[in-house]
Write a protein that holds these residues in place. Structure first.
Motif, short mmCIF file in Angstrom:
data_model
loop_
_atom_site.label_atom_id
_atom_site.label_comp_id
_atom_site.label_asym_id
_atom_site.label_seq_id
_atom_site.Cartn_x
_atom_site.Cartn_y
_atom_site.Cartn_z
N THR A 1 0.69 -1.26 -0.24
CA THR A 1 -0.12 0.10 0.28
C THR A 1 1.09 1.01 0.01
OG1 THR A 1 -1.23 -0.98 1.12
CG2 THR A 1 -1.71 1.05 1.74
N LYS A 2 2.11 1.05 1.03
CA LYS A 2 2.69 2.35 1.19
C LYS A 2 3.44 2.31 -0.15
CE LYS A 2 5.12 5.35 4.26
NZ LYS A 2 5.27 5.72 5.30
N ALA A 3 3.81 1.60 -0.87
CA ALA A 3 4.58 1.39 -1.95
C ALA A 3 3.97 1.92 -3.74
CB ALA A 3 5.72 0.70 -2.23
N GLY A 4 2.75 1.95 -3.53
CA GLY A 4 1.78 2.36 -4.29
C GLY A 4 2.21 0.40 -5.58
N VAL A 5 2.21 -0.32 -4.73
CA VAL A 5 2.32 -1.36 -5.88
C VAL A 5 1.53 -2.68 -5.52
CG1 VAL A 5 4.69 -1.08 -6.51
CG2 VAL A 5 4.75 -2.50 -5.04
N SER A 6 1.79 -3.68 -6.27
CA SER A 6 0.66 -4.95 -5.67
C SER A 6 1.07 -5.74 -4.90
CB SER A 6 -0.07 -5.32 -7.23
OG SER A 6 0.95 -6.30 -8.02
N VAL A 7 0.53 -6.96 -4.29
CA VAL A 7 1.30 -7.68 -3.27
C VAL A 7 1.89 -8.69 -3.96
CG1 VAL A 7 1.04 -9.49 -1.82
CG2 VAL A 7 -0.21 -7.37 -1.10
N SER B 1 6.22 -9.33 -3.59
CA SER B 1 6.43 -10.67 -3.27
C SER B 1 7.68 -11.41 -4.34
CB SER B 1 5.30 -11.73 -3.67
OG SER B 1 5.46 -13.09 -3.82
N ARG B 2 7.63 -10.60 -5.31
CA ARG B 2 7.96 -10.93 -6.83
C ARG B 2 10.04 -9.80 -6.37
NH1 ARG B 2 5.05 -9.62 -11.92
NH2 ARG B 2 3.79 -11.39 -12.18
N VAL B 3 9.82 -9.17 -5.88
CA VAL B 3 11.20 -8.10 -5.11
C VAL B 3 11.50 -9.24 -4.05
CG1 VAL B 3 11.98 -6.45 -3.76
CG2 VAL B 3 10.42 -5.66 -5.68
N LEU B 4 10.85 -9.48 -3.66
CA LEU B 4 10.83 -10.28 -1.87
C LEU B 4 12.22 -11.95 -2.40
CD1 LEU B 4 8.60 -10.18 0.29
CD2 LEU B 4 11.18 -9.52 1.35
N ASN B 5 11.56 -12.21 -3.50
CA ASN B 5 11.66 -13.63 -4.30
C ASN B 5 12.57 -13.50 -5.51
OD1 ASN B 5 10.55 -15.89 -1.99
ND2 ASN B 5 8.90 -14.19 -3.06
N ASN B 6 12.76 -12.57 -5.83
CA ASN B 6 14.14 -12.00 -6.60
C ASN B 6 13.66 -12.99 -7.61
OD1 ASN B 6 16.13 -10.94 -8.39
ND2 ASN B 6 17.63 -12.23 -7.29
N VAL C 1 10.18 -0.63 -2.55
CA VAL C 1 10.10 -1.66 -2.94
C VAL C 1 11.38 -1.59 -0.86
CG1 VAL C 1 9.10 -3.96 -1.87
CG2 VAL C 1 8.36 -2.57 -3.92
N PHE C 2 11.61 -2.20 -1.11
CA PHE C 2 13.01 -2.30 -0.07
C PHE C 2 13.30 -1.48 0.86
CE2 PHE C 2 15.29 -5.54 -3.04
CZ PHE C 2 14.67 -6.78 -1.87
#
Length: 325
Positions: A9-15, A19-24, A36-37
């Protein structure tokens, strides 16, 4: 506590993007990745690793079971496994079995419950069948279980040959060999087989002493060596199948006034760090411990990725001659 939804929500992107950022996984622009980071840092967001591992069906954790973490060989091996595992994106869960089959079994059960990606077995007190039914990638150190589970070892046979040949070349004829208990089904027993073969070739009948089933009982080493030197005072050469036993042999000789190497020449096996730190510096057979650790991790990775691998992995050894010969 912040959730992945708060970050999105705060980054203005989807969940899904978070998730893709976290899992590369998937394409994410560097601008979005950084945003996101930054939001995760601002919200002090901590990903739920258990939930992520269940989702990915991969924990990025490797279990390492060794018999005694305080033993120099296994402490070096554990250090190298952790280093190479981290480079490959894994964390290591260290289990110290202390050569206790009950404890080893409990650790295996714990690793299964924690869904580790693979297990590196350096402790082998359980029956072979218990390893075959783990249903996880496994790599064994110094033991072959079957023709499907990969193993990593040094060239134990060549190591025994090198030690025997050096003692013969130095003129030793009353030679003693101190080894682990041969009832244990270990590839390290090949050191002893090769040593005997070279001794037979030169017509030498070595004195053989085995440690008990607890191969890491240091007081046992002292007792064995004192008995050897008392019953065979003319011993002029000793080959031990570990550097630790060799250090006790040096101490035993010093206690009764025998000089090393003038009166007794001594060779160890492993080339752990203490071998070059002590005085006199120990002649030994060097195992490539770092490469063994790297290869064990690589074999876990290959099994996880479905890549081909060699089942039997034997690495070369090297004679390192120092002051005790």
């Amino acid at each position: 506590m912040a959730t992945i939804h708060d970050v999105a929500t705060k980054a203005g992107v989807s969940v899904t993007t978070v998730s893709r950022v976290l899992n590369n996984r998937g394409y994410i622009s560097e601008k979005t990745r950084k945003k996101v980071f930054d939001i995760m840092a601002e919200l002090n967001y901590q990903p739920n690793e258990i939930a992520r591992s269940l989702l990915r069906k991969q924990s990025n954790v490797i279990g390492l079971i060794i018999p005694m973490v305080s033993h120099p060989f296994f402490s070096q091996l554990a250090n190298d496994v952790e280093y190479y595992a981290y480079q490959a994106g894994f964390k290591v869960m260290l289990c110290n079995s202390q050569h206790d089959p009950v404890k080893e079994r409990e650790y295996i059960d714990m690793l299964k419950r924690n869904r580790v990606d693979g297990i590196i077995m350096g402790s082998h007190t359980l029956e072979v069948e218990e390893y075959r039914h783990l249903h996880s990638p496994i790599v064994t150190i110094d033991r072959q279980i079957d023709n499907e589970i990969p193993s990593v070892s040094s060239d134990n046979y060549r190591g025994g040959e090198l030690a025997a040949e050096l003692l013969i070349m130095k003129g030793c004829r009353k030679i003693a060999h101190i080894c682990g208990n041969q009832e244990l089904d270990m590839l390290s027993n090949l050191r002893t087989d090769a040593f005997y073969e070279i001794m037979r070739k030169y017509g030498v009948q070595p004195i053989t002493l085995q440690t008990d089933m607890n191969m890491f009982a240091h007081m046992e080493y002292e007792r064995i060596i004192d008995k050897l030197l008392e019953e065979h005072p003319d011993t002029d050469g000793i080959f031990t199948t570990s550097d630790i036993i060799a250090t006790f042999a040096i101490k035993g000789c010093m206690r009764i006034g025998k000089k090393v190497p003038q009166d007794v020449r001594i060779i160890g096996y492993d080339d752990v760090n203490v071998s070059s730190w002590m005085l006199p510096e120990l002649t030994t057979i060097r195992q490539p411990i770092g490469e063994m650790g790297r290869l064990a991790v690589e074999l876990i990775r290959r099994q996880l990725e479905g890549e081909p691998f060699e089942v039997e992995n034997v690495l070369p050894v090297q004679l390192v001659e120092r002051s005790t010969t």
